[in-house]
Design a protein around this motif. Sequence first.
Motif, PDB file in Angstrom:
ATOM      1  N   ARG A 228      34.765  22.346  46.703  1.00 30.46           N
ATOM      2  CA  ARG A 228      34.303  22.334  48.092  1.00 30.46           C
ATOM      3  C   ARG A 228      35.498  22.358  49.032  1.00 30.46           C
ATOM      4  NH1 ARG A 228      30.546  18.390  47.873  1.00 30.46           N
ATOM      5  NH2 ARG A 228      30.789  18.269  45.650  1.00 30.46           N
ATOM      6  N   HIS A 229      35.249  22.663  50.284  1.00 28.92           N
ATOM      7  CA  HIS A 229      36.294  22.709  51.304  1.00 28.92           C
ATOM      8  C   HIS A 229      36.698  21.283  51.662  1.00 28.92           C
ATOM      9  CE1 HIS A 229      37.555  23.738  55.640  1.00 28.92           C
ATOM     10  NE2 HIS A 229      38.530  24.078  54.825  1.00 28.92           N
TER      11      HIS A 229
ATOM     12  N   GLY B 265      49.826  24.805  47.823  1.00 27.74           N
ATOM     13  CA  GLY B 265      48.642  25.641  47.906  1.00 27.74           C
ATOM     14  C   GLY B 265      47.695  25.314  49.043  1.00 27.74           C
ATOM     15  N   TYR B 266      48.136  24.490  49.983  1.00 23.69           N
ATOM     16  CA  TYR B 266      47.300  24.159  51.132  1.00 23.69           C
ATOM     17  C   TYR B 266      47.506  25.168  52.248  1.00 23.69           C
ATOM     18  CZ  TYR B 266      46.279  19.633  49.081  1.00 23.69           C
ATOM     19  OH  TYR B 266      45.837  18.643  48.245  1.00 23.69           O
ATOM     20  N   GLU B 267      46.446  25.466  52.959  1.00 25.81           N
ATOM     21  CA  GLU B 267      46.549  26.215  54.203  1.00 25.81           C
ATOM     22  C   GLU B 267      46.877  25.160  55.257  1.00 25.81           C
ATOM     23  OE1 GLU B 267      43.570  28.561  57.165  1.00 25.81           O
ATOM     24  OE2 GLU B 267      43.343  28.957  55.020  1.00 25.81           O
ATOM     25  N   VAL B 268      47.946  25.360  56.008  1.00 23.45           N
ATOM     26  CA  VAL B 268      48.441  24.331  56.921  1.00 23.45           C
ATOM     27  C   VAL B 268      48.444  24.873  58.344  1.00 23.45           C
ATOM     28  CG1 VAL B 268      50.407  22.834  57.460  1.00 23.45           C
ATOM     29  CG2 VAL B 268      49.898  23.413  55.073  1.00 23.45           C
ATOM     30  N   ARG B 269      48.044  24.004  59.274  1.00 21.51           N
ATOM     31  CA  ARG B 269      48.090  24.337  60.695  1.00 21.51           C
ATOM     32  C   ARG B 269      48.377  23.062  61.477  1.00 21.51           C
ATOM     33  NH1 ARG B 269      42.883  22.597  62.277  1.00 21.51           N
ATOM     34  NH2 ARG B 269      41.369  22.812  60.612  1.00 21.51           N
ATOM     35  N   PRO B 270      48.851  23.193  62.701  1.00 21.54           N
ATOM     36  CA  PRO B 270      49.093  21.991  63.502  1.00 21.54           C
ATOM     37  C   PRO B 270      47.773  21.388  63.981  1.00 21.54           C
ATOM     38  CG  PRO B 270      49.649  23.963  64.765  1.00 21.54           C
ATOM     39  CD  PRO B 270      49.270  24.407  63.379  1.00 21.54           C
TER      40      PRO B 270
ATOM     41  N   ASN C   3      49.203  19.128  68.521  1.00 27.10           N
ATOM     42  CA  ASN C   3      50.513  19.398  67.925  1.00 27.10           C
ATOM     43  C   ASN C   3      51.273  18.116  67.566  1.00 27.10           C
ATOM     44  OD1 ASN C   3      50.541  22.272  67.842  1.00 27.10           O
ATOM     45  ND2 ASN C   3      50.813  22.261  70.057  1.00 27.10           N
ATOM     46  N   ASP C   4      50.525  17.068  67.193  1.00 29.18           N
ATOM     47  CA  ASP C   4      51.180  15.813  66.820  1.00 29.18           C
ATOM     48  C   ASP C   4      51.053  15.528  65.328  1.00 29.18           C
ATOM     49  OD1 ASP C   4      48.455  15.382  66.904  1.00 29.18           O
ATOM     50  OD2 ASP C   4      48.585  13.471  67.975  1.00 29.18           O
ATOM     51  N   GLY C   5      50.637  16.532  64.583  1.00 33.42           N
ATOM     52  CA  GLY C   5      50.485  16.368  63.150  1.00 33.42           C
ATOM     53  C   GLY C   5      50.122  17.681  62.487  1.00 33.42           C
ATOM     54  N   VAL C   6      49.752  17.595  61.217  1.00 34.07           N
ATOM     55  CA  VAL C   6      49.345  18.787  60.472  1.00 34.07           C
ATOM     56  C   VAL C   6      47.969  18.564  59.849  1.00 34.07           C
ATOM     57  CG1 VAL C   6      51.689  19.556  59.971  1.00 34.07           C
ATOM     58  CG2 VAL C   6      50.527  18.067  58.367  1.00 34.07           C
ATOM     59  N   VAL C   7      47.273  19.656  59.719  1.00 30.90           N
ATOM     60  CA  VAL C   7      45.996  19.706  59.030  1.00 30.90           C
ATOM     61  C   VAL C   7      46.215  20.573  57.799  1.00 30.90           C
ATOM     62  CG1 VAL C   7      43.578  20.420  59.194  1.00 30.90           C
ATOM     63  CG2 VAL C   7      44.749  19.513  61.217  1.00 30.90           C
ATOM     64  N   ALA C   8      45.858  20.044  56.644  1.00 31.04           N
ATOM     65  CA  ALA C   8      46.039  20.786  55.386  1.00 31.04           C
ATOM     66  C   ALA C   8      44.683  20.932  54.730  1.00 31.04           C
ATOM     67  CB  ALA C   8      46.994  20.033  54.478  1.00 31.04           C
ATOM     68  N   GLU C   9      44.353  22.136  54.318  1.00 29.23           N
ATOM     69  CA  GLU C   9      43.042  22.341  53.723  1.00 29.23           C
ATOM     70  C   GLU C   9      43.097  23.306  52.555  1.00 29.23           C
ATOM     71  OE1 GLU C   9      40.318  24.393  56.583  1.00 29.23           O
ATOM     72  OE2 GLU C   9      42.038  24.219  57.913  1.00 29.23           O
ATOM     73  N   ARG C  10      42.193  23.098  51.642  1.00 27.04           N
ATOM     74  CA  ARG C  10      41.984  24.005  50.517  1.00 27.04           C
ATOM     75  C   ARG C  10      40.657  23.636  49.876  1.00 27.04           C
ATOM     76  NH1 ARG C  10      46.508  22.154  46.006  1.00 27.04           N
ATOM     77  NH2 ARG C  10      45.563  20.161  45.480  1.00 27.04           N
ATOM     78  N   HIS C  11      40.239  24.464  48.942  1.00 27.18           N
ATOM     79  CA  HIS C  11      39.002  24.211  48.207  1.00 27.18           C
ATOM     80  C   HIS C  11      39.359  23.523  46.893  1.00 27.18           C
ATOM     81  CE1 HIS C  11      37.583  27.084  51.154  1.00 27.18           C
ATOM     82  NE2 HIS C  11      36.380  26.623  50.910  1.00 27.18           N
TER      83      HIS C  11
ATOM     84  N   ALA D 101      35.331  16.359  53.620  1.00 20.05           N
ATOM     85  CA  ALA D 101      34.940  17.433  52.707  1.00 20.05           C
ATOM     86  C   ALA D 101      33.515  17.857  52.999  1.00 20.05           C
ATOM     87  CB  ALA D 101      35.061  16.959  51.251  1.00 20.05           C
ATOM     88  N   ALA D 102      33.225  19.094  52.668  1.00 19.92           N
ATOM     89  CA  ALA D 102      31.888  19.632  52.862  1.00 19.92           C
ATOM     90  C   ALA D 102      30.946  19.092  51.798  1.00 19.92           C
ATOM     91  CB  ALA D 102      31.937  21.162  52.785  1.00 19.92           C
ATOM     92  N   MET D 103      29.749  18.745  52.237  1.00 21.43           N
ATOM     93  CA  MET D 103      28.698  18.382  51.305  1.00 21.43           C
ATOM     94  C   MET D 103      27.915  19.663  51.029  1.00 21.43           C
ATOM     95  SD  MET D 103      26.410  14.959  51.649  1.00 21.43           S
ATOM     96  CE  MET D 103      27.597  13.678  51.916  1.00 21.43           C
ATOM     97  N   THR D 104      27.807  20.051  49.790  1.00 23.20           N
ATOM     98  CA  THR D 104      27.203  21.344  49.474  1.00 23.20           C
ATOM     99  C   THR D 104      25.697  21.279  49.280  1.00 23.20           C
ATOM    100  OG1 THR D 104      27.666  21.038  47.121  1.00 23.20           O
ATOM    101  CG2 THR D 104      29.300  22.222  48.426  1.00 23.20           C
ATOM    102  N   ARG D 105      25.162  20.121  48.991  1.00 25.64           N
ATOM    103  CA  ARG D 105      23.731  19.995  48.760  1.00 25.64           C
ATOM    104  C   ARG D 105      23.043  19.250  49.893  1.00 25.64           C
ATOM    105  NH1 ARG D 105      26.260  20.117  44.232  1.00 25.64           N
ATOM    106  NH2 ARG D 105      25.478  21.267  42.481  1.00 25.64           N
TER     107      ARG D 105
END
Length: 121
Positions: free
Chosen positions: A29-30, A51-56, A60-68, A99-103
Amino acid sequence: MSDNLNQVELAIRTLEVFREHGEDMDDVRHVIHFMYGGNQEALGSALAELGYEVRPTVDNDGVVAERHEAIGETWRTTVLPGLCELADAYGAEYDGWEAAMTRQSPAPAKRGGLLNRLFRK
């Protein structure tokens, strides 16, 4: 234990909520992680190498990191501590994850006559 590593313990209850909603913890899940302060550029680079997709963050006071990824007890005891330690290494605060709840339960069907269906009442 650093304040960041407290996030590992906080995740116990969050994962329980996922299980209570019938989630299969082996499903991918995301997942989004939030880290604030510190050397954001270096932290972002280290996260991207993992392997994380990273953005501010918005301010702009931190980072957001995401992946599945699949979340569960193994994830909680391996991935989360690693992210907390990484945040510590760059002087950042690991502020949690979502995280996303898929159900998700479908919305209940609305009953009624033609007017209710036309005007969604």
